[in-house]
Design an enzyme around this catalytic site. Structure first.
Site, mmCIF file in Angstrom:
data_model
loop_
_atom_site.group_PDB
_atom_site.id
_atom_site.type_symbol
_atom_site.label_atom_id
_atom_site.label_comp_id
_atom_site.label_asym_id
_atom_site.label_seq_id
_atom_site.Cartn_x
_atom_site.Cartn_y
_atom_site.Cartn_z
ATOM 1 N N THR A 11 0.833 -1.209 0.000
ATOM 2 C CA THR A 11 0.000 0.000 0.000
ATOM 3 C C THR A 11 0.867 1.258 0.000
ATOM 4 O O THR A 11 0.747 2.111 -0.895
ATOM 5 C CB THR A 11 -0.918 -0.004 1.250
ATOM 6 O OG1 THR A 11 -1.685 -1.206 1.250
ATOM 7 C CG2 THR A 11 -1.854 1.191 1.247
ATOM 8 N N LYS A 100 6.073 2.438 12.027
ATOM 9 C CA LYS A 100 6.110 2.929 13.414
ATOM 10 C C LYS A 100 6.483 1.852 14.416
ATOM 11 O O LYS A 100 6.990 2.160 15.497
ATOM 12 C CB LYS A 100 4.781 3.572 13.804
ATOM 13 C CG LYS A 100 3.563 2.699 13.640
ATOM 14 C CD LYS A 100 2.874 2.997 12.348
ATOM 15 C CE LYS A 100 1.938 1.926 11.910
ATOM 16 N NZ LYS A 100 0.885 2.382 11.056
ATOM 17 N N GLU A 124 8.532 10.668 9.195
ATOM 18 C CA GLU A 124 7.341 11.527 9.186
ATOM 19 C C GLU A 124 6.059 10.714 9.036
ATOM 20 O O GLU A 124 5.022 11.025 9.647
ATOM 21 C CB GLU A 124 7.450 12.545 8.033
ATOM 22 C CG GLU A 124 6.307 13.525 7.935
ATOM 23 C CD GLU A 124 6.158 14.392 9.183
ATOM 24 O OE1 GLU A 124 7.005 15.248 9.409
ATOM 25 O OE2 GLU A 124 5.182 14.183 9.941
ATOM 26 N N VAL A 127 3.653 8.555 12.085
ATOM 27 C CA VAL A 127 2.574 9.048 12.965
ATOM 28 C C VAL A 127 1.644 9.942 12.151
ATOM 29 O O VAL A 127 2.099 10.860 11.464
ATOM 30 C CB VAL A 127 3.137 9.865 14.149
ATOM 31 C CG1 VAL A 127 1.994 10.339 15.059
ATOM 32 C CG2 VAL A 127 4.143 9.056 14.950
ATOM 33 N N GLY A 129 -0.140 9.365 9.479
ATOM 34 C CA GLY A 129 -0.210 9.191 8.021
ATOM 35 C C GLY A 129 0.356 10.391 7.291
ATOM 36 O O GLY A 129 1.548 10.687 7.366
ATOM 37 N N GLY A 182 -7.110 -0.269 2.796
ATOM 38 C CA GLY A 182 -5.658 -0.204 3.041
ATOM 39 C C GLY A 182 -5.280 0.572 4.290
ATOM 40 O O GLY A 182 -4.126 0.948 4.455
ATOM 41 N N GLU A 185 -3.601 -2.326 9.838
ATOM 42 C CA GLU A 185 -2.336 -3.050 9.888
ATOM 43 C C GLU A 185 -2.541 -4.459 9.364
ATOM 44 O O GLU A 185 -3.657 -4.975 9.331
ATOM 45 C CB GLU A 185 -1.826 -3.096 11.329
ATOM 46 C CG GLU A 185 -1.465 -1.750 11.895
ATOM 47 C CD GLU A 185 -0.414 -1.024 11.072
ATOM 48 O OE1 GLU A 185 0.688 -1.552 10.896
ATOM 49 O OE2 GLU A 185 -0.712 0.086 10.584
ATOM 50 N N LYS A 200 2.511 5.216 18.333
ATOM 51 C CA LYS A 200 2.575 6.581 17.793
ATOM 52 C C LYS A 200 2.705 7.618 18.911
ATOM 53 O O LYS A 200 3.486 8.567 18.786
ATOM 54 C CB LYS A 200 1.339 6.844 16.942
ATOM 55 C CG LYS A 200 1.360 6.040 15.634
ATOM 56 C CD LYS A 200 0.000 6.061 14.978
ATOM 57 C CE LYS A 200 0.033 5.380 13.623
ATOM 58 N NZ LYS A 200 -1.318 5.144 13.088
ATOM 59 N N GLY A 297 -3.708 5.403 4.745
ATOM 60 C CA GLY A 297 -4.052 5.302 3.327
ATOM 61 C C GLY A 297 -2.828 5.526 2.457
ATOM 62 O O GLY A 297 -1.858 6.174 2.848
HETATM 63 P P1 NDP Z 1 1.574 -3.815 2.940
HETATM 64 O O1 NDP Z 1 1.432 -5.160 3.534
HETATM 65 O O2 NDP Z 1 0.535 -3.316 2.003
HETATM 66 O O3 NDP Z 1 2.974 -3.702 2.160
HETATM 67 C C1 NDP Z 1 4.159 -4.293 2.594
HETATM 68 C C2 NDP Z 1 4.886 -4.815 1.361
HETATM 69 O O4 NDP Z 1 6.189 -5.247 1.735
HETATM 70 C C3 NDP Z 1 4.171 -6.018 0.722
HETATM 71 O O5 NDP Z 1 4.167 -5.887 -0.673
HETATM 72 C C4 NDP Z 1 5.024 -7.171 1.189
HETATM 73 O O6 NDP Z 1 4.992 -8.272 0.328
HETATM 74 C C5 NDP Z 1 6.405 -6.539 1.188
HETATM 75 N N1 NDP Z 1 7.348 -7.263 2.003
HETATM 76 C C6 NDP Z 1 7.117 -7.826 3.219
HETATM 77 N N2 NDP Z 1 8.247 -8.425 3.646
HETATM 78 C C7 NDP Z 1 9.179 -8.246 2.702
HETATM 79 C C8 NDP Z 1 10.524 -8.652 2.545
HETATM 80 N N3 NDP Z 1 11.155 -9.380 3.456
HETATM 81 N N4 NDP Z 1 11.194 -8.288 1.434
HETATM 82 C C9 NDP Z 1 10.570 -7.569 0.488
HETATM 83 N N5 NDP Z 1 9.290 -7.160 0.558
HETATM 84 C C10 NDP Z 1 8.609 -7.494 1.660
HETATM 85 O O7 NDP Z 1 1.761 -2.798 4.143
HETATM 86 P P2 NDP Z 1 1.502 -1.231 4.147
HETATM 87 O O8 NDP Z 1 2.047 -0.628 2.925
HETATM 88 O O9 NDP Z 1 0.095 -0.960 4.540
HETATM 89 O O10 NDP Z 1 2.379 -0.803 5.416
HETATM 90 C C11 NDP Z 1 3.787 -0.731 5.341
HETATM 91 C C12 NDP Z 1 4.287 -0.054 6.611
HETATM 92 O O11 NDP Z 1 3.755 1.278 6.665
HETATM 93 C C13 NDP Z 1 3.832 -0.724 7.908
HETATM 94 O O12 NDP Z 1 4.845 -0.533 8.872
HETATM 95 C C14 NDP Z 1 2.605 0.071 8.315
HETATM 96 O O13 NDP Z 1 2.372 0.036 9.694
HETATM 97 C C15 NDP Z 1 3.015 1.458 7.875
HETATM 98 N N6 NDP Z 1 1.923 2.381 7.611
HETATM 99 C C16 NDP Z 1 0.862 2.014 6.849
HETATM 100 C C17 NDP Z 1 -0.144 2.903 6.555
HETATM 101 C C18 NDP Z 1 -1.330 2.539 5.743
HETATM 102 O O14 NDP Z 1 -2.250 3.381 5.642
HETATM 103 N N7 NDP Z 1 -1.379 1.363 5.141
HETATM 104 C C19 NDP Z 1 -0.082 4.290 7.066
HETATM 105 C C20 NDP Z 1 1.092 4.585 7.845
HETATM 106 C C21 NDP Z 1 2.048 3.662 8.101
HETATM 107 P P3 NDP Z 1 3.864 -9.422 0.574
HETATM 108 O O15 NDP Z 1 2.536 -8.742 0.487
HETATM 109 O O16 NDP Z 1 4.115 -10.383 -0.520
HETATM 110 O O17 NDP Z 1 4.129 -9.974 1.940
HETATM 111 N N1 HSE Z 2 -3.199 1.188 10.649
HETATM 112 C C1 HSE Z 2 -2.794 2.531 10.812
HETATM 113 C C2 HSE Z 2 -3.998 3.385 11.093
HETATM 114 C C3 HSE Z 2 -2.077 3.020 9.577
HETATM 115 O O1 HSE Z 2 -5.122 2.927 10.840
HETATM 116 O O2 HSE Z 2 -3.849 4.507 11.575
HETATM 117 C C4 HSE Z 2 -1.516 4.401 9.708
HETATM 118 O O3 HSE Z 2 -0.463 4.410 10.628
#
Ligand code: NDP
Ligand code: HSE
Length: 400
Positions: A11, A100, A124, A127, A129, A182, A185, A200, A297
């Site tokens: 995401t 985080k 940044e 916390v 988003g 999306g 977590e 956070k 998001g």
């Molecule tokens: P996702 O699960 O959508 O994305 C993570 C990606 O990383 C997936 O494509 C996953 O692959 C890949 N991945 C996992 N392990 C490995 C590895 N060892 N090597 C290479 N690629 C890997 O998560 P998000 O994007 O939602 O979240 C990512 C981070 O951002 C998290 O720490 C989350 O807490 C944080 N975050 C998320 C927000 C949100 O709105 N979604 C907002 C703020 C922070 P696969 O799917 O195949 O496992």
């Molecule tokens: N799962 C987290 C939330 C993502 O809903 O706030 C953003 O950090």
């Protein structure tokens, strides 16, 4: 040309690439040079994706390329994110992250590692988003003695409570929708049980103190106990229920907590709905400032990650300052925290409740078999002791 690698094309990671593609003109004109995504590390291939040629599966390809000056860590989780981050910083490659969990667990150590290698560890997006909150704390509020931070710091739980409140949607259905969008977590327990918001507020509190507030020491309650009946009472009171995180200086230290609170419609956080987050920061000479925006998001979070990339690119060979040392802050417990409580007891406990709690404000939401009321201001320890005497407590929610 600033060459970067994105670790994790999910995401947030795919959002980072999209933000750079969409806003390349603005970014280049502000930075004075282009940012190019040279590699995307992921476990999967992405056939048909416009960036499929950049996808690699071996981190060593990225570390072996001297062109890479910034890595965006958007994989999430502790490992291998921690190992990859340490290795990047040791090589003088700056790391910008949305993770985080990792920042709360190892922030001060990674900041120190970045400092000793002439690069930066920026977070940044970790916390709020897309809300700029880390940079204001580190750069804009440097003349302030910050006394308290209060906020809605989790988009998923605010989204869930908003739709339970306004549309009467069931918890499970609305959680599924937050996952589809999306916001949640990978393990949504982190959202609904309060761990994510605790991480956070630990990060913000650490920046507020300059020392380490351990997230494990923070008192937390999730939102899983909140029911449609609680919202009926909240409506009867002209209030709503919001997932709050707060931290405060106290006379004998520091206090932080995460829990659902009932808040008045006159409070600015009442209007913070859906996936939106907001953070109040209160300083001794400035008073209150409030930061508001999308708390989760793809694109809002990615925008925050890319803003960190620009910051790193503007400081080649240097460390973007962040004061967060490794010494742990001692937190005071929940027992002394004072507030009013909204309480529901079985109807047969009315006399006992009135006798034990003294003057209370009764609340009628047309629910039979119950007596509901709001207490006066009291400490959590006194409240628990009073509940023990009355018995028959159906639920209780702190008010703010
Ligand atoms: P996702 O699960 O959508 O994305 C993570 C990606 O990383 C997936 O494509 C996953 O692959 C890949 N991945 C996992 N392990 C490995 C590895 N060892 N090597 C290479 N690629 C890997 O998560 P998000 O994007 O939602 O979240 C990512 C981070 O951002 C998290 O720490 C989350 O807490 C944080 N975050 C998320 C927000 C949100 O709105 N979604 C907002 C703020 C922070 P696969 O799917 O195949 O496992
Ligand atoms: N799962 C987290 C939330 C993502 O809903 O706030 C953003 O950090």
């Amino acid at each position: 040309m600033i060459n970067i690698a994105v670790l994790g094309y999910g995401t947030v990671g795919s959002g980072v690439v999209e933000v750079i593609d969409t806003n390349s003109t603005e970014i280049s004109s502000r930075l004075g040079e282009d940012i190019r995504v040279k590699y995307i590390l992921d476990l999967r291939d992405f056939p048909g994706d416009p960036h499929e040629a950049q996808v690699v599966h071996d981190i060593e390809i990225i570390f072996a390329d001297p062109d890479i000056s910034v890595i965006c860590e958007t994989m999430g989780g502790m490992e291998p994110a921690y190992t990859f981050t340490k290795k990047a910083l040791e090589k003088g490659i700056s790391v910008c992250t949305s993770n985080k969990e990792l920042v709360a667990a190892h922030g001060p150590g990674l900041i120190k590692l970045a400092e000793s290698n002439g690069c930066s560890y920026l977070f940044e997006a970790s916390v709020g988003g897309g809300i700029p909150i880390i940079r204001p704390l580190n750069k804009a509020l440097t003349a302030e003695h910050i006394q308290s931070i209060t906020g809605i710091l989790n988009g998923t739980t605010n989204y869930i409570l908003t739709h339970m409140d306004e549309d009467g949607v069931g918890f499970e259905d609305i959680l599924k929708e937050a996952q589809r969008l999306g916001y949640a977590e990978r393990n949504p327990e982190a959202d609904v049980e309060g761990h994510d918001a605790a991480r956070k507020i630990a990060i913000l509190s650490s920046l507020m103190c300059g020392s380490n507030v351990r997230y494990e020491d923070i008192y937390m309650e999730g939102i899983t106990g909140i029911t449609p009946e609680d919202f009926k009472y909240a409506h009867a009171l002209g209030m709503s229920i919001k997932p709050l995180a707060l931290s405060r200086e106290t006379d004998d230290g520091f206090f932080a907590m995460v829990a659902p609170f009932m808040i008045e419609s006159s409070h600015p956080l009442y209007m913070v709905k859906d996936v939106y987050n907001a953070v109040f920061v209160s300083g001794n000479t400035l008073g209150d400032t409030m930061y508001y925006g999308r708390g989760a998001g793809k694109l809002p979070t990615a925008s925050a990650v890319v803003s960190d990339v620009v910051d790193c690119a503007r400081h080649p060979g240097k460390t973007v300052a962040c004061v967060w040392n490794e010494q742990d802050v001692r937190l005071t417990g929940i027992d002394e925290y004072k507030c009013r409580f909204f309480v529901r007891v079985s109807a047969d406990k009315k006399n006992d409740a009135d006798a034990v709690f003294g003057e209370v404000k009764a609340v009628d939401a047309g629910i039979s078999g119950e007596y509901a009321f709001i207490t006066g201001v009291m400490s959590n320890a006194d409240f628990d002791a009073a509940c023990g005497k009355v018995g028959g407590v159906i639920s209780r929610i702190r008010t703010f």
